[in-house]
Design a protein around this motif. Sequence first.
Motif, PDB file in Angstrom:
ATOM      1  N   PHE A 188       0.874  -1.190   0.000  1.00 49.03           N
ATOM      2  CA  PHE A 188       0.000   0.000   0.000  1.00 49.03           C
ATOM      3  C   PHE A 188       0.903   1.230   0.000  1.00 49.03           C
ATOM      4  O   PHE A 188       1.353   1.665  -1.047  1.00 49.03           O
ATOM      5  N   PHE A 189       1.239   1.785   1.154  1.00 50.91           N
ATOM      6  CA  PHE A 189       2.204   2.888   1.135  1.00 50.91           C
ATOM      7  C   PHE A 189       3.611   2.308   1.264  1.00 50.91           C
ATOM      8  O   PHE A 189       3.858   1.496   2.146  1.00 50.91           O
ATOM      9  N   PRO A 190       4.526   2.705   0.389  1.00 47.81           N
ATOM     10  CA  PRO A 190       5.862   2.093   0.424  1.00 47.81           C
ATOM     11  C   PRO A 190       6.758   2.615   1.533  1.00 47.81           C
ATOM     12  O   PRO A 190       7.540   1.873   2.118  1.00 47.81           O
ATOM     13  N   LEU A 191       6.672   3.926   1.819  1.00 49.49           N
ATOM     14  CA  LEU A 191       7.641   4.507   2.766  1.00 49.49           C
ATOM     15  C   LEU A 191       7.086   5.779   3.391  1.00 49.49           C
ATOM     16  O   LEU A 191       6.073   6.318   2.938  1.00 49.49           O
ATOM     17  N   LEU A 192       7.748   6.227   4.443  1.00 52.98           N
ATOM     18  CA  LEU A 192       7.391   7.495   5.080  1.00 52.98           C
ATOM     19  C   LEU A 192       8.605   8.414   5.081  1.00 52.98           C
ATOM     20  O   LEU A 192       9.743   7.933   5.044  1.00 52.98           O
ATOM     21  N   THR A 193       8.338   9.722   5.171  1.00 53.71           N
ATOM     22  CA  THR A 193       9.463  10.671   5.202  1.00 53.71           C
ATOM     23  C   THR A 193       9.455  11.491   6.498  1.00 53.71           C
ATOM     24  O   THR A 193       8.397  11.839   7.011  1.00 53.71           O
ATOM     25  N   ASP A 250      11.319   2.506   5.380  1.00 48.64           N
ATOM     26  CA  ASP A 250      10.805   1.516   4.432  1.00 48.64           C
ATOM     27  C   ASP A 250       9.653   0.720   5.080  1.00 48.64           C
ATOM     28  O   ASP A 250       9.876  -0.224   5.835  1.00 48.64           O
ATOM     29  N   LEU A 251       8.416   1.126   4.774  1.00 49.41           N
ATOM     30  CA  LEU A 251       7.262   0.431   5.362  1.00 49.41           C
ATOM     31  C   LEU A 251       7.096  -0.963   4.768  1.00 49.41           C
ATOM     32  O   LEU A 251       6.996  -1.953   5.481  1.00 49.41           O
ATOM     33  N   TYR A 252       7.086  -1.013   3.428  1.00 52.06           N
ATOM     34  CA  TYR A 252       6.863  -2.303   2.772  1.00 52.06           C
ATOM     35  C   TYR A 252       7.993  -3.276   3.131  1.00 52.06           C
ATOM     36  O   TYR A 252       7.760  -4.430   3.461  1.00 52.06           O
ATOM     37  N   GLY A 253       9.225  -2.753   3.103  1.00 51.55           N
ATOM     38  CA  GLY A 253      10.380  -3.605   3.394  1.00 51.55           C
ATOM     39  C   GLY A 253      10.390  -4.088   4.842  1.00 51.55           C
ATOM     40  O   GLY A 253      10.784  -5.217   5.127  1.00 51.55           O
ATOM     41  N   THR A 254       9.946  -3.233   5.774  1.00 47.84           N
ATOM     42  CA  THR A 254       9.921  -3.653   7.180  1.00 47.84           C
ATOM     43  C   THR A 254       8.834  -4.710   7.393  1.00 47.84           C
ATOM     44  O   THR A 254       9.010  -5.646   8.177  1.00 47.84           O
ATOM     45  N   ASN A 255       7.743  -4.596   6.642  1.00 49.23           N
ATOM     46  CA  ASN A 255       6.682  -5.608   6.749  1.00 49.23           C
ATOM     47  C   ASN A 255       7.050  -6.919   6.051  1.00 49.23           C
ATOM     48  O   ASN A 255       6.280  -7.883   6.091  1.00 49.23           O
TER      49      ASN A 255
END
Length: 419
Positions: free
Chosen positions: A292-297, A320-325
């Motif tokens: 869904f959302f890939p990352l935050l800044t 990295d949201l997607y990568g951490t999940n």
Amino acid sequence: MPYREQIPVDKGIDNTVKLLLEGYNYITNRRNKFGRDIFETRILGGKKAICIAGEEAVKTFYDEDKLIRKGAAPKRLRQTLFGEHAIQTMDGDNHRHRKELFMSLMTKERLDDISSLLESHLENAVDKWEKQKMVVVYNDMVQLLTKVACAWAGIPLDDKAVFRRATQLEAMFDSAGALGLRHWKGRISRNSAEVWLRELIGQVRNGKVNANKDSALYKMSWYQDKNGEVLNEQIVAVELLNILRPIVAVSVYITFEALALYENPQEKDKLRTEGFEYAELFVREVRRYYPFFPLLTAKVREDFLWNGHDFRKGNLVLLDLYGTNHHPDIWEKPYTFNPERFRDREESFYNFIPQGGGDYYRGHRCPGEWLTIELMKVVLEFLISKVEYVVPKQDLRYSMIRIPSIPGSRFVIIDVKRI
Ligand code: HEM
């Protein structure tokens, strides 16, 4: 002297194009290449940005002494997804004060209200779906959730206006990672929706519209900030859209939920036999597994040293949201869909972050997370025990570059029948 270590660098004067071309996998691809959960890059006109992933990184990202949000989100996102002066761009006490407003809408009673609204709208939709040749789940959910979101937030919505408002709300989140036409559609939609809501807020304030005291419309129209002042109508409109838009965005997760049931047919039997408890696990896994959302800044507040790496004041930090999940240190077989992984799992604020991490009240974690889960559970129960349908041949692939991602066909079903 604390030890210092060189951060690996993704070379290039501006890697924004690479980020756009690799989408959800940009950070993961480089973490794999460098064998590290941290590296440096340059994006958005050559600005230095440090990319991080994993549980320890999440803790740092949500440490307010280290990172701030003001000035961190790119203008393109403020023009489409968030709006200007939204809660997403605030820090410290001002942020916490406004966050309480959002959290005050998430009581058990109000979550039950929105679940009941969705149940009755789905109930009505079946009558129509039974007569239709085919149903495009995503498209219909966008329309349906627009009605649910407005009704729940206390916003009057004429039947004739549903399509227009649904199209605008969808365009705002659909433009999150877009360039060109999709970006402009998001901007134009936001401008027009803000005008609509500003007028309505004016009418609440001058007594022409009567809003229910529990509704978002009322609470936001009369909310007083830390200094005891009501917000100007433009900012209230932005924050109301921060409620309406993401409720409609739950259509994306609902579409992935339908896809997950189709791709893992054995899950249907488990959901039928185990019911409520398993539905919780299933909904968690849908939110972890699909993009869904890939990352935050965020931005570095003051210089600090983290794990031997220098973070300099003003540097951008990308989490990295997607990568951490999908991080192998946190998840066993991260690319397998398996709701069982959530059974008896010790969850912290930092190791499962589809809607951000950290504390709801103190930090920026999504205030709508419980609401999202409730809506997804209602739809899950509906798909499992209220209707039967056939999934015809179609393009169910979803892109890892398009943000937000969505199955190509938007998930088509046919022969819908009430059970
Ligand atoms: C479609 C499902 C949703 C996803 C994937 C999602 C994801 C996120 C993410 C990743 C953040 C950023 C967290 C951070 O900056 O640390 C966020 C923040 C936020 N979300 Fe959601 N969200 C969803 C649904 C909702 C719903 C249903 C609502 C409201 C009803 C909502 C309202 C917000 C608001 C207001 C913020 C800003 C919070 C702050 O800055 O303190 N979201 N969401």
